[in-house]
Scaffold this active site. Structure first.
Site, short mmCIF file in Angstrom:
data_model
loop_
_atom_site.label_atom_id
_atom_site.label_comp_id
_atom_site.label_asym_id
_atom_site.label_seq_id
_atom_site.Cartn_x
_atom_site.Cartn_y
_atom_site.Cartn_z
N ASP A 145 36.30 30.71 43.58
CA ASP A 145 35.20 30.60 44.54
C ASP A 145 35.36 29.43 45.50
O ASP A 145 34.84 29.45 46.61
CB ASP A 145 33.86 30.44 43.79
CG ASP A 145 33.47 31.71 43.06
OD1 ASP A 145 33.83 32.79 43.53
OD2 ASP A 145 32.81 31.61 42.01
N HIS A 178 27.99 31.89 38.63
CA HIS A 178 29.00 32.96 38.70
C HIS A 178 29.38 33.11 40.18
O HIS A 178 29.75 32.14 40.84
CB HIS A 178 28.37 34.22 38.08
CG HIS A 178 29.32 35.27 37.61
ND1 HIS A 178 30.68 35.16 37.70
CD2 HIS A 178 29.10 36.50 37.04
CE1 HIS A 178 31.25 36.25 37.19
NE2 HIS A 178 30.30 37.08 36.79
N HIS A 192 35.60 26.54 34.36
CA HIS A 192 35.69 27.95 34.00
C HIS A 192 35.44 28.11 32.50
O HIS A 192 35.79 27.25 31.71
CB HIS A 192 37.06 28.55 34.36
CG HIS A 192 37.00 30.02 34.53
ND1 HIS A 192 37.15 30.90 33.48
CD2 HIS A 192 36.77 30.79 35.62
CE1 HIS A 192 37.02 32.13 33.93
NE2 HIS A 192 36.79 32.10 35.23
N1 NMX Z 1 30.57 20.36 37.38
C1 NMX Z 1 29.89 19.57 36.53
N2 NMX Z 1 29.80 19.79 35.21
C2 NMX Z 1 30.46 20.86 34.73
C3 NMX Z 1 31.21 21.69 35.54
C4 NMX Z 1 31.24 21.43 36.92
N3 NMX Z 1 31.89 22.21 37.79
N4 NMX Z 1 31.76 22.67 34.78
C5 NMX Z 1 31.34 22.44 33.53
N5 NMX Z 1 30.55 21.35 33.50
C6 NMX Z 1 29.80 20.82 32.36
C7 NMX Z 1 28.87 21.91 31.82
O1 NMX Z 1 27.68 22.01 32.59
C8 NMX Z 1 28.66 21.46 30.41
O2 NMX Z 1 27.71 20.40 30.44
P1 NMX Z 1 26.61 20.26 29.29
O3 NMX Z 1 27.39 20.03 28.05
O4 NMX Z 1 25.79 19.10 29.73
O5 NMX Z 1 25.86 21.56 29.26
C9 NMX Z 1 30.01 20.85 30.05
O6 NMX Z 1 30.66 20.53 31.29
C10 NMX Z 1 30.91 21.80 29.29
O7 NMX Z 1 30.99 23.03 29.99
P2 NMX Z 1 32.29 23.97 29.87
O8 NMX Z 1 32.38 24.40 28.44
O9 NMX Z 1 33.46 23.31 30.47
O10 NMX Z 1 31.92 25.18 30.82
P3 NMX Z 1 31.09 26.51 30.50
O11 NMX Z 1 32.02 27.48 29.87
O12 NMX Z 1 29.84 26.22 29.75
O13 NMX Z 1 30.67 26.98 31.95
C11 NMX Z 1 31.01 27.38 34.25
C12 NMX Z 1 31.61 27.51 32.85
C13 NMX Z 1 31.91 28.14 35.21
C14 NMX Z 1 29.64 28.03 34.24
C15 NMX Z 1 30.92 25.88 34.62
O14 NMX Z 1 32.22 25.34 34.69
C16 NMX Z 1 30.20 25.64 35.94
O15 NMX Z 1 28.97 25.53 35.94
N6 NMX Z 1 30.95 25.56 37.07
C17 NMX Z 1 30.34 25.43 38.39
C18 NMX Z 1 29.87 26.77 38.89
C19 NMX Z 1 31.03 27.68 39.21
O16 NMX Z 1 32.00 27.30 39.83
N7 NMX Z 1 30.91 28.95 38.80
C20 NMX Z 1 31.92 29.98 39.15
C21 NMX Z 1 32.81 30.33 37.96
C22 NMX Z 1 33.86 31.34 38.36
N8 NMX Z 1 33.32 32.58 38.81
O17 NMX Z 1 33.78 33.09 39.81
O18 NMX Z 1 32.41 33.15 38.23
C1 MLT Z 2 35.85 34.89 37.40
O1 MLT Z 2 36.30 35.77 38.16
O2 MLT Z 2 36.33 33.76 37.32
C2 MLT Z 2 34.73 35.30 36.60
O3 MLT Z 2 34.34 36.58 36.74
C3 MLT Z 2 34.12 34.41 35.65
C4 MLT Z 2 34.71 34.64 34.30
O4 MLT Z 2 35.81 35.13 34.14
O5 MLT Z 2 33.98 34.28 33.34
#
Ligand code: NMX
Ligand code: MLT
Length: 420
Positions: free
Chosen positions: A362, A261, A307
């Protein structure tokens, strides 16, 4: 009583009547079903919360009360708090009154500063921020109102009192945390003559017009992201048992502090700077591709990409990139971020896992703080937190006004699923 109390009070009857009418006419309609995969998968796509402050459109991004966030960047964060809560932008008089209500709230007590200073020296700034607002909780107006038996329908008033107090305290505590943790000299006090974002910059120790403009934009971009993000959802759940805003917002911050996050702001910049260190400056396209693939092969996620809801580019990232292009286009970190934002999505697309391969907000924030000499990366989630507090607080007031009951879904066992 503030201008916000008056404006919100004038809407309450119609909000409640609207809710009652929906329950009467559509109360038994299904708006979402949940599969086993979704129950195991973080409830993605399940529509199970009501939140009017903003909407996240998967393609267009954040829309606050019908207005795309990019159309709001010339406003003040205080005006966005008004918009989140009331549903329209304030006029000039109302804007001034909101600033006065926040600026005139009580100062952070010495006891709170002692509590923050007593934390272990290697505490993370988000821990210090969260602990700071917990130390202030004894001042909660809502806690006293609830203890005194205030009728449920009236609790929103003291929730809003606390919201204004917290909006005053948050930049103050955040600025204080920065100066305490990084030995930047005595703490500085909130100046009611400055707006909220300029106050935060001033209390960090940086008066600079462009930096203040950056903080205003960052605060607006990160002011809310509908009701289901971990921060807002945690805050809502804790608030639903009539815990006061200090307890609820602290819970939200503890969620925001996680690497998937808001901590991703810190990790994104670390990842960008590590690449620059490794390649002796801004890496070229090929080097970025190799670096990204290596990160993926090591089993880590690419910070600041992907995301849970957005499926197109995040307009909040685009806004910060535009800001950097306008104000510091030759900063090597900006050049690196811009180049990565072109190359990394293609690598993620080829890998084919992430549903959204684009940079999120971010990925574009750290370069701004870094440019303005806030180089302590651990601090980078803090501006996000104090901004997102606006959405959390507006949502808390709404929920107390609507009398939203405690958040308590059922869980099931794996045996139960297997036997159905
Ligand atoms: N790099 C590598 N793999 C990724 C990434 C990434 N940035 N984003 C998603 N995946 C993978 C994820 O880990 C999952 O793998 P597995 O099936 O092996 O578990 C697969 O792709 C499918 O995930 P999604 O459905 O696309 O994403 P999910 O909704 O589960 O998660 C996040 C969303 C934001 C947690 C994920 O994209 C992530 O871990 N991003 C990197 C961290 C990040 O930037 N977080 C900040 C989000 C925004 N915020 O401000 O909060
Ligand atoms: C964001 O600002 O991107 C978040 O708080 C993460 C989300 O919307 O799930």
């Amino acid at each position: 009583m503030s201008v916000l109390h008056d404006a919100f009070a004038s809407q309450i009857d119609s909000l409640r009547a609207g809710r009652d009418a929906l329950l009467k006419s559509r109360g038994d309609h299904t708006i979402s079903e949940i599969t086993v995969a979704q129950a195991f998968g973080g409830m993605r796509e399940v529509r199970a919360l009501v939140c009017d402050t903003s909407v996240v459109d998967p393609e267009r991004g954040l829309i606050i009360r019908g207005i795309p966030v990019l159309d709001l960047l010339d406003r003040l964060p205080e005006e966005i708090f008004f918009l989140l809560l009331i549903g329209r932008l304030p006029d000039a008089g109302e804007s001034k009154a909101v600033r006065a209500a926040i600026g005139g709230a009580p100062r952070v007590s010495e006891a709170t500063w002692h509590a923050i200073e007593a934390l272990p020296k290697d505490s993370h700034p988000m821990t210090m921020l969260s602990a700071g607002i917990l130390a202030l909780e004894h001042e909660s107006v809502m806690a006293k109102a609830v203890a005194n038996g205030t009728p449920r329908g009236e609790i929103w008033r003291s929730t809003l009192d606390d919201a204004l107090r917290l909006l005053h305290a948050l930049p103050s505590i955040a600025g204080g945390v920065y100066r305490i943790k990084y030995h930047r000299g005595p703490r500085l006090a909130y100046d009611p003559g400055l707006d909220w974002a300029a106050n935060f910059c001033m209390m960090l120790g940086h008066r600079n017009e462009t930096f203040e403009r950056a903080m205003r934009i960052a605060a607006i971009l990160q002011s809310d992201h509908e009701g289901g993000n971990v921060c807002a959802y945690a805050c809502h759940t804790v608030g639903s048992v009539l815990s006061n805003p200090y307890l609820a917002v602290s819970a939200g911050f503890n969620g925001l502090a996680g690497p998937l996050h808001g901590r991703s702001a810190q990790e994104s910049t670390q990842w960008q700077l590590d690449a620059m260190m490794r390649y002796g400056g801004t890496p070229d396209d090929k080097e970025i591709e190799t670096y990204t693939l290596e990160t993926l092969e090591s089993g880590r996620v690419i910070p600041g990409h992907g995301h849970a809801v957005l499926r197109g580019a995040d307009p909040r990232f685009t806004a910060m990139l535009d800001f950097g292009r306008k104000h510091f286009a030759d900063d090597p970190l900006f050049v690196t971020v811009e180049r990565m934002s072109r190359v990394v999505p293609d690598v993620l697309k080829k890998q084919g896992k992430a549903k959204n391969p684009y940079p999120n907000v971010d990925f574009g924030m750290g370069m701004v703080w870094h440019h303005f000499e806030i180089t302590e990366l651990e601090f980078y989630t803090v501006p996000f937190a104090i901004s997102l507090a606006m959405g959390m607080l507006a949502q808390l007031v709404w929920n107390r006004a609507l009398g939203t009951p405690i958040n308590r879904p059922r869980s099931v066992t794996m045996d139960w699923i297997g036997s159905q």
